[in-house]
Structures are given as C-alpha cells and as structure tokens.
Design a protein around this motif. Structure first.
Motif, PDB file in Angstrom:
ATOM      1  N   LEU A 130      44.354  45.621  54.259  1.00 28.69           N
ATOM      2  CA  LEU A 130      44.073  46.749  53.359  1.00 28.69           C
ATOM      3  C   LEU A 130      42.598  46.801  52.988  1.00 28.69           C
ATOM      4  CD1 LEU A 130      47.102  46.656  50.873  1.00 28.69           C
ATOM      5  CD2 LEU A 130      46.869  47.888  53.036  1.00 28.69           C
ATOM      6  N   LYS A 132      38.796  44.248  52.864  1.00 31.55           N
ATOM      7  CA  LYS A 132      38.031  42.994  52.980  1.00 31.55           C
ATOM      8  C   LYS A 132      36.962  43.042  51.904  1.00 31.55           C
ATOM      9  CE  LYS A 132      38.363  42.568  57.998  1.00 31.55           C
ATOM     10  NZ  LYS A 132      37.607  42.554  59.242  1.00 31.55           N
ATOM     11  N   ASP A 134      33.709  40.699  49.757  1.00 33.42           N
ATOM     12  CA  ASP A 134      32.852  39.547  49.520  1.00 33.42           C
ATOM     13  C   ASP A 134      32.631  39.533  48.003  1.00 33.42           C
ATOM     14  OD1 ASP A 134      30.896  37.685  49.595  1.00 33.42           O
ATOM     15  OD2 ASP A 134      29.504  38.810  50.843  1.00 33.42           O
ATOM     16  N   ALA A 135      33.125  38.512  47.325  1.00 32.27           N
ATOM     17  CA  ALA A 135      33.089  38.560  45.860  1.00 32.27           C
ATOM     18  C   ALA A 135      32.772  37.199  45.259  1.00 32.27           C
ATOM     19  CB  ALA A 135      34.438  39.051  45.342  1.00 32.27           C
ATOM     20  N   VAL A 136      32.468  37.225  43.971  1.00 31.84           N
ATOM     21  CA  VAL A 136      32.293  35.982  43.207  1.00 31.84           C
ATOM     22  C   VAL A 136      33.330  36.002  42.099  1.00 31.84           C
ATOM     23  CG1 VAL A 136      30.756  34.720  41.649  1.00 31.84           C
ATOM     24  CG2 VAL A 136      29.838  35.732  43.730  1.00 31.84           C
ATOM     25  N   PRO A 142      39.422  37.547  35.942  1.00 32.25           N
ATOM     26  CA  PRO A 142      40.217  37.800  37.151  1.00 32.25           C
ATOM     27  C   PRO A 142      39.753  39.002  37.970  1.00 32.25           C
ATOM     28  CG  PRO A 142      41.404  38.505  35.202  1.00 32.25           C
ATOM     29  CD  PRO A 142      40.146  37.868  34.715  1.00 32.25           C
ATOM     30  N   PHE A 144      41.352  42.212  39.991  1.00 26.26           N
ATOM     31  CA  PHE A 144      42.552  43.026  40.177  1.00 26.26           C
ATOM     32  C   PHE A 144      42.342  43.937  41.387  1.00 26.26           C
ATOM     33  CE2 PHE A 144      42.806  43.174  35.229  1.00 26.26           C
ATOM     34  CZ  PHE A 144      43.300  41.874  35.192  1.00 26.26           C
ATOM     35  N   ALA A 146      44.136  47.084  43.239  1.00 23.09           N
ATOM     36  CA  ALA A 146      45.220  48.075  43.148  1.00 23.09           C
ATOM     37  C   ALA A 146      45.729  48.368  44.543  1.00 23.09           C
ATOM     38  CB  ALA A 146      44.696  49.347  42.489  1.00 23.09           C
TER      39      ALA A 146
ATOM     40  N   TYR B 125      32.370  39.385  40.160  1.00 22.22           N
ATOM     41  CA  TYR B 125      31.824  40.632  40.695  1.00 22.22           C
ATOM     42  C   TYR B 125      32.032  40.728  42.202  1.00 22.22           C
ATOM     43  CZ  TYR B 125      27.765  37.587  41.493  1.00 22.22           C
ATOM     44  OH  TYR B 125      26.954  36.559  41.858  1.00 22.22           O
ATOM     45  N   VAL B 126      32.000  41.969  42.651  1.00 25.05           N
ATOM     46  CA  VAL B 126      32.232  42.247  44.067  1.00 25.05           C
ATOM     47  C   VAL B 126      30.896  42.523  44.730  1.00 25.05           C
ATOM     48  CG1 VAL B 126      33.299  43.892  45.654  1.00 25.05           C
ATOM     49  CG2 VAL B 126      34.530  43.156  43.627  1.00 25.05           C
ATOM     50  N   SER B 128      30.602  43.170  48.229  1.00 26.24           N
ATOM     51  CA  SER B 128      30.821  44.243  49.193  1.00 26.24           C
ATOM     52  C   SER B 128      32.314  44.421  49.438  1.00 26.24           C
ATOM     53  CB  SER B 128      30.118  43.920  50.512  1.00 26.24           C
ATOM     54  OG  SER B 128      30.728  42.790  51.095  1.00 26.24           O
ATOM     55  N   THR B 129      32.680  45.595  49.866  1.00 27.14           N
ATOM     56  CA  THR B 129      34.088  45.845  50.219  1.00 27.14           C
ATOM     57  C   THR B 129      34.130  46.673  51.500  1.00 27.14           C
ATOM     58  OG1 THR B 129      34.065  47.814  48.847  1.00 27.14           O
ATOM     59  CG2 THR B 129      35.043  45.866  47.860  1.00 27.14           C
ATOM     60  N   TYR B 130      35.219  46.527  52.222  1.00 24.99           N
ATOM     61  CA  TYR B 130      35.391  47.296  53.453  1.00 24.99           C
ATOM     62  C   TYR B 130      36.878  47.495  53.707  1.00 24.99           C
ATOM     63  CZ  TYR B 130      35.830  48.070  58.497  1.00 24.99           C
ATOM     64  OH  TYR B 130      36.177  48.569  59.721  1.00 24.99           O
ATOM     65  N   ALA B 131      37.256  48.745  53.885  1.00 19.52           N
ATOM     66  CA  ALA B 131      38.653  49.041  54.215  1.00 19.52           C
ATOM     67  C   ALA B 131      38.697  49.464  55.685  1.00 19.52           C
ATOM     68  CB  ALA B 131      39.176  50.147  53.311  1.00 19.52           C
ATOM     69  N   VAL B 138      37.900  52.744  49.175  1.00 22.45           N
ATOM     70  CA  VAL B 138      37.681  51.881  48.010  1.00 22.45           C
ATOM     71  C   VAL B 138      37.054  52.779  46.948  1.00 22.45           C
ATOM     72  CG1 VAL B 138      36.554  49.815  47.126  1.00 22.45           C
ATOM     73  CG2 VAL B 138      37.334  49.882  49.499  1.00 22.45           C
ATOM     74  N   TYR B 143      33.035  45.420  37.863  1.00 24.74           N
ATOM     75  CA  TYR B 143      33.521  44.684  36.700  1.00 24.74           C
ATOM     76  C   TYR B 143      33.778  45.661  35.564  1.00 24.74           C
ATOM     77  CZ  TYR B 143      33.806  41.174  33.035  1.00 24.74           C
ATOM     78  OH  TYR B 143      34.241  40.392  31.994  1.00 24.74           O
ATOM     79  N   ASP B 144      34.917  45.530  34.926  1.00 28.00           N
ATOM     80  CA  ASP B 144      35.265  46.401  33.802  1.00 28.00           C
ATOM     81  C   ASP B 144      35.152  45.580  32.517  1.00 28.00           C
ATOM     82  OD1 ASP B 144      37.644  48.972  33.340  1.00 28.00           O
ATOM     83  OD2 ASP B 144      36.941  47.653  31.749  1.00 28.00           O
ATOM     84  N   ALA B 149      37.640  42.114  33.599  1.00 25.06           N
ATOM     85  CA  ALA B 149      38.109  41.793  34.949  1.00 25.06           C
ATOM     86  C   ALA B 149      37.388  42.677  35.954  1.00 25.06           C
ATOM     87  CB  ALA B 149      39.608  42.035  35.042  1.00 25.06           C
ATOM     88  N   THR B 150      37.364  42.215  37.192  1.00 25.68           N
ATOM     89  CA  THR B 150      36.788  43.028  38.256  1.00 25.68           C
ATOM     90  C   THR B 150      37.919  43.794  38.923  1.00 25.68           C
ATOM     91  OG1 THR B 150      35.089  41.378  38.554  1.00 25.68           O
ATOM     92  CG2 THR B 150      35.392  42.911  40.354  1.00 25.68           C
ATOM     93  N   ILE B 151      37.682  45.068  39.151  1.00 22.65           N
ATOM     94  CA  ILE B 151      38.760  45.911  39.693  1.00 22.65           C
ATOM     95  C   ILE B 151      38.357  46.483  41.046  1.00 22.65           C
ATOM     96  CG2 ILE B 151      40.171  47.974  39.271  1.00 22.65           C
ATOM     97  CD1 ILE B 151      39.424  47.501  36.240  1.00 22.65           C
ATOM     98  N   ILE B 152      39.242  46.319  42.011  1.00 29.68           N
ATOM     99  CA  ILE B 152      39.064  47.009  43.300  1.00 29.68           C
ATOM    100  C   ILE B 152      40.202  48.023  43.375  1.00 29.68           C
ATOM    101  CG2 ILE B 152      39.045  46.796  45.820  1.00 29.68           C
ATOM    102  CD1 ILE B 152      37.940  44.001  45.547  1.00 29.68           C
ATOM    103  N   MET B 153      39.838  49.283  43.329  1.00 26.35           N
ATOM    104  CA  MET B 153      40.841  50.356  43.334  1.00 26.35           C
ATOM    105  C   MET B 153      40.901  50.984  44.721  1.00 26.35           C
ATOM    106  SD  MET B 153      42.993  52.052  41.465  1.00 26.35           S
ATOM    107  CE  MET B 153      42.609  52.067  39.724  1.00 26.35           C
ATOM    108  N   LEU B 154      42.055  50.855  45.369  1.00 29.58           N
ATOM    109  CA  LEU B 154      42.227  51.421  46.702  1.00 29.58           C
ATOM    110  C   LEU B 154      43.043  52.703  46.611  1.00 29.58           C
ATOM    111  CD1 LEU B 154      43.191  48.145  48.614  1.00 29.58           C
ATOM    112  CD2 LEU B 154      40.935  49.182  48.436  1.00 29.58           C
TER     113      LEU B 154
END
Lengths: 163, 209
Positions: A130, A132, A134-136, A142, A144, A146, B125-126, B128-131, B138, B143-144, B149-154
C-alpha cells in the motif's frame, strides 16, 4: 572595501570556528543518548478498526484519544490485533503482523539524531504494497497509517516505539 | 572669456582638473605663445596689486575672514576623516556597533535553536512516502501536534468487502527464518501463530496455523 569584507569574513569564520565544535559536541552527545535510548526499546504494532459503532475490545484510553484527534470522523477504535516485538534486528527485515490482512515490513536503520529510530516501512495488504515510507519513530510518538475502508469504518495501522 | 582664456586662467589659479589638463596640454602644444602671454598678464596683474596694496593693510572684517577660513578647514578635515573611515574601516567601530553584536547573537540563537530542535524534537516524522499503486494517493504524511502522532493518510485504496472476516492476533515474538526475510510468529508461551514465507516478488505468504 576589500579590507572591510576580509574583516567581516574573519569575524564570521572565528564565530563558526568557535560555535561548530560546540554544535558537534552537542550532536555527539545527542547521538550517544539516542544510541542509549534504543536499548530496552520495543516496537508495538496494532491493527485498529475505526468506526462509530459499538465495539468489542477498545484500544487503551490514551491511544483512543489520540486516534480520535487524528481521525475526527470516527468515535470508537477497536483493537483487532497487536504485535509486540522486543528483538529488532538492525538492517534486517522485521515484521509487525497483528493479522494476516494488514502487516508491516520494516528495516531499522539505527538511532536517529535527537532520539528515536530510523525505519524503512512497507505496509502490505495481503500481497499488495500500500505504501512505502522512510520515517523516524520516537518513543511515545506513534505513527498512524490510514488503511482501506472496511464495513462502516476504516482500518488503521498503528506503530509505536516503546521503552 | 572664451574657452582658451578660461583654461589659461584655471591653470594660473591651479584649478585644472584632468580634462582641463589634457586640454591645456593640447593648447600649450598648439599655441605656446598664447599661454605665455596669458601667464605674463596674470603675473603683471599680481605685481600691480602688490605695488598698489601695502603688506600691512588689514583685510576688511578680519574676524569674519578668519572664522570663515577656520570653518572651511574644519569642513575639509571632516570630509577627509569620513573618507578615511569609509576606506580604512575601523575594527573597533565594528566591535562597538550594536548591529555586529546583534548579528552574532542571532547567529548563535539560530545555531543552538537548531540543536535544541534536534534534542527535544516534535515527535516522529516521515521523511518520504511512496505508494506504488497509481490509484493510491498519500494525502497527508505529517506530525499532528493535536494527536501527538505522525499520520500517513492514504486515499484511493480499494475497500475490503464487508463479508471478509479480519482476524487479529496477539503476537509477542517473531523469529526470522530462511534467507528471504520470512519468519515465525509466536503468541504467549511459544505458541506458534503464523509462518511466513516470501513469494517470488517478495510478497508475504502467511500460513495461519
């Protein structure tokens, strides 16, 4: 004019020469403390069902509050499955598998400056990636993700670094 | 007074600038007699004045005359020191300047606030992201503060059909197995729950016990 520029440059260079070792020393101390902070840490991952229905086993209150703030559309957060992993192998593939529906593959890249762990994440739904990332991840902060919609709500993946 | 006379007068008064000087040199070459005549006349005027005016005659309004000379000297001296200070530049002046110390303080604040951010941090913190699926976006990866918390919303994910049962587990340990990143998952007291193998493309194949 040349003399003026020369003296300004010398002044800045003196400041840098004085400040950089201080900054580096501080950075080293941070890295050292970050290295120590990874001892006795473990990853905790959970598959959560967010909805507005009455649910069975809810996540703990603290997490529910955070999830409520992050996903305002939903009121209840059911814990479907969880995985606690205290042995994390650096630079090897690790897994957080709270269910066979959604699972997380990750590689730890060691401690990050300022605390926490650098990780490469890959969220799988069955045989499909779904996302990929790269995070810290820092302890008590936490991550999250979705995921897909399911029934009247949505599946969420939670990843946390615990001391 | 024509241009030639003007140049000669300026030469006699010692007021030639570079342009005038070039013009005067040209004039000397072309018409040296005219220049000599002009000089002679000027010297004649000087001699006539000296013979007519006694050396011990006081100038009119001597105090005013002296004060004007002193004023002129002070002005010239001020201009000269301003020029020297602009070109010579004093280190002490810079060190005395509040701007210098302000800039230095700002620099140090920036330097240490950066390190402070590193040490305290805002949270996970994020980077980079890749779908991989082009349908999946994405929408948010940050970070919220409110949720801490850090949120990745797909978005754009295919919904899971309602009739699919999702069974969660309580996994307490994982052991890598094989060379392809598979593993064995346990719950409680060494109770085996999942066995995972990797497929040809690296996809997980989970065997549920």
């Amino acid at each position: 004019m040349k003399r003026k520029v020369l003296i300004i440059c010398s002044f800045i260079a003196t400041l840098l020469a004085w400040a950089c070792p201080l900054a580096n020393a501080q950075k080293e101390r941070l890295a050292e403390s970050a290295g120590k902070s990874t001892l006795n840490t473990k990853f905790w991952g959970a598959l959560v069902y967010a909805s507005n229905n009455k649910v069975g086993k809810e996540v703990n209150k603290g997490l529910a509050m955070r999830l409520g703030k992050a996903f305002k559309k939903y009121k209840t957060f059911e814990l479907l499955g969880q995985h606690t992993q205290d042995k994390v192998f650096r630079d090897y593939v690790n897994w957080i598998v709270p269910s066979d529906e959604l699972n997380l593959e990750f590689e730890s890249k060691g401690p990050a400056d300022g605390g926490g762990m650098k990780v490469l994440l890959k969220l799988w739904q069955k045989k499909k990636v779904l996302v990929k990332s790269d995070a810290v991840i820092k302890p008590g902060k936490p991550l999250f993700i979705a995921g897909p919609l399911w029934r009247d709500g949505r599946l969420l993946f939670v990843l946390e670094l615990r001391n | 007074m024509n241009r030639k006379e003007e140049i000669i007068t300026r030469w006699i008064d010692g007021e030639l600038n570079e342009e005038d000087r070039a013009e005067f040199d040209e004039l000397m070459k072309d018409d040296p007699e005219f220049c000599a005549r002009g000089r002679q006349q000027a010297e004649g005027i000087g001699d006539a004045m000296r013979s007519e005016i006694s050396n011990d005659v006081q100038p009119p309004y001597p105090d005013f005359f002296n004060s004007q000379i002193q004023k002129r000297i002070r002005q010239e001296s001020r201009q000269s020191s301003a020029t020297n200070s602009a070109s010579g530049f004093s280190v002490l002046w810079w060190l005395r300047s509040p701007l210098t110390w302000g800039a230095a303080a700002l620099f140090l604040i920036m330097l240490f606030s950066r390190n402070d951010q590193l040490s305290s941090g805002d949270g996970s913190y994020v980077v980079s992201t890749y779908a991989p699926d082009p349908k999946v976006k994405v929408e948010r990866a940050e970070y919220d503060d409110d949720a801490e918390a850090t949120i990745i919303m797909l978005t754009g994910l295919d919904p899971i059909p309602d009739d699919v049962e999702i069974e969660g587990r309580d996994i307490t340990a994982y052991e890598p197995s094989g060379s392809r990143g598979g593993g064995i998952f346990y719950a409680g007291e060494d109770q085996l729950v999942f066995v995972m193998e990797r497929g040809i493309e690296g996809e997980p194949e989970i065997l549920v016990r």
